[in-house]
Design a protein around this motif. Structure first.
Motif, PDB file in Angstrom:
ATOM      1  N   GLU A  15      40.496  30.356  41.631  1.00  0.00           N
ATOM      2  CA  GLU A  15      39.072  30.702  41.576  1.00  0.00           C
ATOM      3  C   GLU A  15      38.755  31.741  40.488  1.00  0.00           C
ATOM      4  O   GLU A  15      37.614  31.853  40.058  1.00  0.00           O
ATOM      5  CB  GLU A  15      38.517  31.123  42.942  1.00  0.00           C
ATOM      6  N   GLY A  16      39.782  32.458  40.050  1.00  0.00           N
ATOM      7  CA  GLY A  16      39.584  33.413  38.951  1.00  0.00           C
ATOM      8  C   GLY A  16      39.104  32.710  37.683  1.00  0.00           C
ATOM      9  O   GLY A  16      38.281  33.228  36.928  1.00  0.00           O
ATOM     10  N   TYR A  19      35.450  32.096  38.020  1.00  0.00           N
ATOM     11  CA  TYR A  19      34.723  33.370  37.886  1.00  0.00           C
ATOM     12  C   TYR A  19      34.584  33.764  36.414  1.00  0.00           C
ATOM     13  O   TYR A  19      33.505  34.102  35.937  1.00  0.00           O
ATOM     14  CB  TYR A  19      35.451  34.472  38.677  1.00  0.00           C
ATOM     15  N   LYS A  20      35.694  33.692  35.693  1.00  0.00           N
ATOM     16  CA  LYS A  20      35.690  34.164  34.298  1.00  0.00           C
ATOM     17  C   LYS A  20      34.833  33.269  33.397  1.00  0.00           C
ATOM     18  O   LYS A  20      34.127  33.764  32.534  1.00  0.00           O
ATOM     19  CB  LYS A  20      37.132  34.273  33.788  1.00  0.00           C
ATOM     20  N   TYR A  36      28.736  28.688  39.486  1.00  0.00           N
ATOM     21  CA  TYR A  36      29.997  28.678  40.230  1.00  0.00           C
ATOM     22  C   TYR A  36      30.042  27.470  41.186  1.00  0.00           C
ATOM     23  O   TYR A  36      30.983  26.688  41.194  1.00  0.00           O
ATOM     24  CB  TYR A  36      30.130  29.983  41.012  1.00  0.00           C
ATOM     25  N   PHE A  85      27.539  34.053  48.717  1.00  0.00           N
ATOM     26  CA  PHE A  85      28.878  34.624  48.602  1.00  0.00           C
ATOM     27  C   PHE A  85      28.850  35.759  47.598  1.00  0.00           C
ATOM     28  O   PHE A  85      27.950  35.850  46.776  1.00  0.00           O
ATOM     29  CB  PHE A  85      29.911  33.556  48.194  1.00  0.00           C
ATOM     30  N   GLU A  86      29.830  36.618  47.684  1.00  0.00           N
ATOM     31  CA  GLU A  86      29.871  37.793  46.803  1.00  0.00           C
ATOM     32  C   GLU A  86      30.850  37.561  45.658  1.00  0.00           C
ATOM     33  O   GLU A  86      31.947  37.052  45.876  1.00  0.00           O
ATOM     34  CB  GLU A  86      30.315  39.028  47.598  1.00  0.00           C
ATOM     35  N   PRO A  88      33.426  39.040  42.812  1.00  0.00           N
ATOM     36  CA  PRO A  88      34.326  40.202  42.896  1.00  0.00           C
ATOM     37  C   PRO A  88      33.835  41.433  42.122  1.00  0.00           C
ATOM     38  O   PRO A  88      33.158  41.301  41.111  1.00  0.00           O
ATOM     39  CB  PRO A  88      35.624  39.693  42.291  1.00  0.00           C
ATOM     40  N   GLN A  89      34.179  42.582  42.640  1.00  0.00           N
ATOM     41  CA  GLN A  89      33.888  43.841  41.957  1.00  0.00           C
ATOM     42  C   GLN A  89      35.110  44.210  41.130  1.00  0.00           C
ATOM     43  O   GLN A  89      36.224  44.227  41.649  1.00  0.00           O
ATOM     44  CB  GLN A  89      33.649  44.961  42.987  1.00  0.00           C
ATOM     45  N   ILE A  90      34.883  44.479  39.854  1.00  0.00           N
ATOM     46  CA  ILE A  90      36.021  44.828  38.994  1.00  0.00           C
ATOM     47  C   ILE A  90      36.156  46.356  38.987  1.00  0.00           C
ATOM     48  O   ILE A  90      35.663  47.027  38.082  1.00  0.00           O
ATOM     49  CB  ILE A  90      35.845  44.286  37.561  1.00  0.00           C
ATOM     50  N   VAL A  91      36.771  46.888  40.005  1.00  0.00           N
ATOM     51  CA  VAL A  91      36.955  48.347  40.057  1.00  0.00           C
ATOM     52  C   VAL A  91      38.431  48.690  40.044  1.00  0.00           C
ATOM     53  O   VAL A  91      39.266  47.912  40.473  1.00  0.00           O
ATOM     54  CB  VAL A  91      36.291  48.976  41.312  1.00  0.00           C
ATOM     55  N   ASP A  92      38.684  49.836  39.557  1.00  0.00           N
ATOM     56  CA  ASP A  92      40.063  50.291  39.430  1.00  0.00           C
ATOM     57  C   ASP A  92      40.165  51.662  40.108  1.00  0.00           C
ATOM     58  O   ASP A  92      39.257  52.472  39.980  1.00  0.00           O
ATOM     59  CB  ASP A  92      40.389  50.417  37.928  1.00  0.00           C
ATOM     60  N   VAL A 102      34.478  45.946  31.226  1.00  0.00           N
ATOM     61  CA  VAL A 102      34.472  44.484  31.357  1.00  0.00           C
ATOM     62  C   VAL A 102      33.099  43.938  30.935  1.00  0.00           C
ATOM     63  O   VAL A 102      33.007  42.919  30.244  1.00  0.00           O
ATOM     64  CB  VAL A 102      34.852  44.050  32.796  1.00  0.00           C
TER      65      VAL A 102
ATOM     66  N   LEU B   9      42.319  44.266  28.174  1.00  0.00           N
ATOM     67  CA  LEU B   9      41.297  44.458  29.205  1.00  0.00           C
ATOM     68  C   LEU B   9      41.119  43.197  30.039  1.00  0.00           C
ATOM     69  O   LEU B   9      40.947  43.245  31.263  1.00  0.00           O
ATOM     70  CB  LEU B   9      39.971  44.856  28.525  1.00  0.00           C
ATOM     71  N   TRP B  10      41.201  42.060  29.368  1.00  0.00           N
ATOM     72  CA  TRP B  10      41.053  40.763  30.047  1.00  0.00           C
ATOM     73  C   TRP B  10      42.165  40.595  31.084  1.00  0.00           C
ATOM     74  O   TRP B  10      41.920  40.143  32.210  1.00  0.00           O
ATOM     75  CB  TRP B  10      41.122  39.631  29.008  1.00  0.00           C
ATOM     76  N   LYS B  16      42.690  41.954  38.718  1.00  0.00           N
ATOM     77  CA  LYS B  16      41.779  42.407  39.788  1.00  0.00           C
ATOM     78  C   LYS B  16      41.098  41.218  40.463  1.00  0.00           C
ATOM     79  O   LYS B  16      40.989  41.162  41.682  1.00  0.00           O
ATOM     80  CB  LYS B  16      40.688  43.331  39.212  1.00  0.00           C
ATOM     81  N   VAL B  17      40.640  40.271  39.641  1.00  0.00           N
ATOM     82  CA  VAL B  17      39.913  39.110  40.179  1.00  0.00           C
ATOM     83  C   VAL B  17      40.827  38.278  41.065  1.00  0.00           C
ATOM     84  O   VAL B  17      40.430  37.836  42.140  1.00  0.00           O
ATOM     85  CB  VAL B  17      39.335  38.248  39.016  1.00  0.00           C
ATOM     86  N   GLU B  18      42.052  38.084  40.600  1.00  0.00           N
ATOM     87  CA  GLU B  18      42.973  37.239  41.352  1.00  0.00           C
ATOM     88  C   GLU B  18      43.343  37.812  42.721  1.00  0.00           C
ATOM     89  O   GLU B  18      43.741  37.086  43.618  1.00  0.00           O
ATOM     90  CB  GLU B  18      44.217  36.954  40.515  1.00  0.00           C
ATOM     91  N   GLN B  20      41.210  39.216  44.698  1.00  0.00           N
ATOM     92  CA  GLN B  20      40.053  39.113  45.591  1.00  0.00           C
ATOM     93  C   GLN B  20      39.711  37.659  45.906  1.00  0.00           C
ATOM     94  O   GLN B  20      39.786  36.802  45.040  1.00  0.00           O
ATOM     95  CB  GLN B  20      38.836  39.791  44.951  1.00  0.00           C
ATOM     96  N   ILE B  22      36.980  34.970  46.590  1.00  0.00           N
ATOM     97  CA  ILE B  22      35.552  34.814  46.291  1.00  0.00           C
ATOM     98  C   ILE B  22      34.883  33.911  47.320  1.00  0.00           C
ATOM     99  O   ILE B  22      33.865  34.253  47.895  1.00  0.00           O
ATOM    100  CB  ILE B  22      35.331  34.272  44.857  1.00  0.00           C
ATOM    101  N   LEU B  27      32.849  27.558  52.586  1.00  0.00           N
ATOM    102  CA  LEU B  27      31.948  27.549  51.420  1.00  0.00           C
ATOM    103  C   LEU B  27      32.338  26.478  50.415  1.00  0.00           C
ATOM    104  O   LEU B  27      31.476  25.785  49.869  1.00  0.00           O
ATOM    105  CB  LEU B  27      31.974  28.916  50.731  1.00  0.00           C
TER     106      LEU B  27
END
Lengths: 161, 200
Positions: A15-16, A19-20, A36, A85-86, A88-92, A102, B9-10, B16-18, B20, B22, B27
């Motif tokens: 799913e990444g 998203y990207k 999406y 649906f939500e 993702p939050q890109i937080v570190d 980003v 950065l990518w 991070k995305v992977e 989580q 979604i 759904l």
């Protein structure tokens, strides 16, 4: 039923990618969510004909990028979304600025043409020239030339900022 | 940001995305349902409805064509009927060409080229439609007047109010046409730029 389970498994594992791609071709979260779900729908529609003829990621990128191109013209025809649906939050933990960085990265990608966006996305994903050529249909030599031009364009954009 | 920085950065973002989730299984199942696609086709449904109205009106005039007893009324009638019966099919065909592109069949390059060509074709048909609609506005009046009121529009006396109305509509349509042409030119030049980029 088994086919649906297999499809869900593939989507969840990749799913990444969706998203990207969706973030590179849309300007707001609502539009991104619409794209999406459209990509998932198109992937499901072509799932039966896919039959492992190419790598899963190649098939997913191809469908996702092609759907994004067609979606650019459908913005005014917003469909009703399925259950919300939500994204993702890109937080570190170490840096709260990651999402900003980003966003800046995507802003730069969005300054490129629709074709260049597809190529840079695949490049950033670490795809080889051969894989990029398989998804896009350009020759490997042409991919090299186009990436050179993209690099130049990004540098010029930064200088102009 | 240099390309190398972008890449680093990518990779961080991808990581991070992977991590989580979604969408849920439920759904994903909802997204695969046909009902979702039908909502996207709503616009096409309205366009089909418009086509049916045109065809019914065109057939109605066709069955009464013998009432048009002069050469000029007949000429107006043939144009009006032709417009109402042919254009909806041409227009729907062009839209179909755009919406029926199979995303899994072609690669990215082919999809962009096919889509931009289909878009250009649709826009060309829309441009022709605008010009023909202008003509239709003037040819349909005498046809309907003769068939449904048995009056020859060209031999009738028209008051000043009628001519003011016709002039106002004419000016309005002229401005609309100029605006539509502007939009058309902007979109086609953008499409041509993309097509040129594909050949580079």
């Amino acid at each position: 039923m088994q086919q649906k389970e297999e499809f869900i498994k593939i989507i969840k594992a990749n799913e990444g990618i969706i998203y990207k791609v969706t973030r590179a071709y849309t300007n707001d979260t609502d539009d991104q969510k619409d794209l999406y779900q459209e990509i998932v729908y198109q992937l499901w529609k072509s799932f039966e004909t896919f039959k492992g003829l190419s790598k899963i990621s190649t098939w997913m990128y191809r469908v996702a990028l092609n759907t994004s191109i067609l979606h650019l013209n459908k913005k005014k025809r917003r469909p009703d979304r399925v259950s919300d649906f939500e994204l993702p939050q890109i937080v570190d933990d170490s840096s709260t600025y990651l999402e900003d960085q980003v966003s800046e990265l995507y802003d730069q990608i969005k300054q490129l043409s629709i074709v260049e966006r597809g190529i840079i996305l695949l490049y950033l994903e670490g795809k080889s020239y051969n894989e990029i050529a398989a998804v896009t249909g350009f020759s490997t030599t042409n991919i090299g030339t186009r990436l050179g031009r993209i690099k130049q364009k990004l540098r010029t954009n930064i200088k102009n900022q | 940001m240099e390309l190398e920085e972008m890449k680093a950065l990518w990779d961080t973002m991808s990581e991070k995305v992977e991590k989580q989730q979604i969408v849920t299984d439920q759904l994903i199942m909802e997204m695969t349902q046909q009902k979702y696609k039908n909502k996207f086709s709503k616009l096409l449904m309205y366009e089909r409805l418009g086509a049916v109205v045109c065809i019914v009106a065109g057939l109605l005039l066709l069955f009464n064509i013998q009432k048009l007893d002069t050469w000029y009324l007949m000429a107006c009638g043939i144009f009006t009927i032709g417009f109402l019966l042919v254009l909806p099919f041409v227009s729907l065909g062009a839209i179909r060409g755009m919406t029926k592109l199979k995303v899994s069949k072609y690669n990215f390059k082919e999809t962009v080229v096919r889509f931009e060509k289909a878009k250009n074709k649709t826009l060309f048909i829309q441009r022709v439609s605008i010009v023909l609609s202008l003509i239709l506005m003037f040819t349909s009046l005498p046809v309907f007047s003769k068939i449904f009121n048995d009056k020859d529009f060209f031999l009738q006396e028209h008051g000043i109010g009628f001519w003011i109305f016709v002039t106002a509509v004419g000016i309005g349509v002229l401005f609309f046409t100029r605006w539509a042409y502007g939009c058309y030119n902007r979109i086609t030049s953008s499409a041509e730029r993309i097509l040129k980029e594909m050949d580079e």
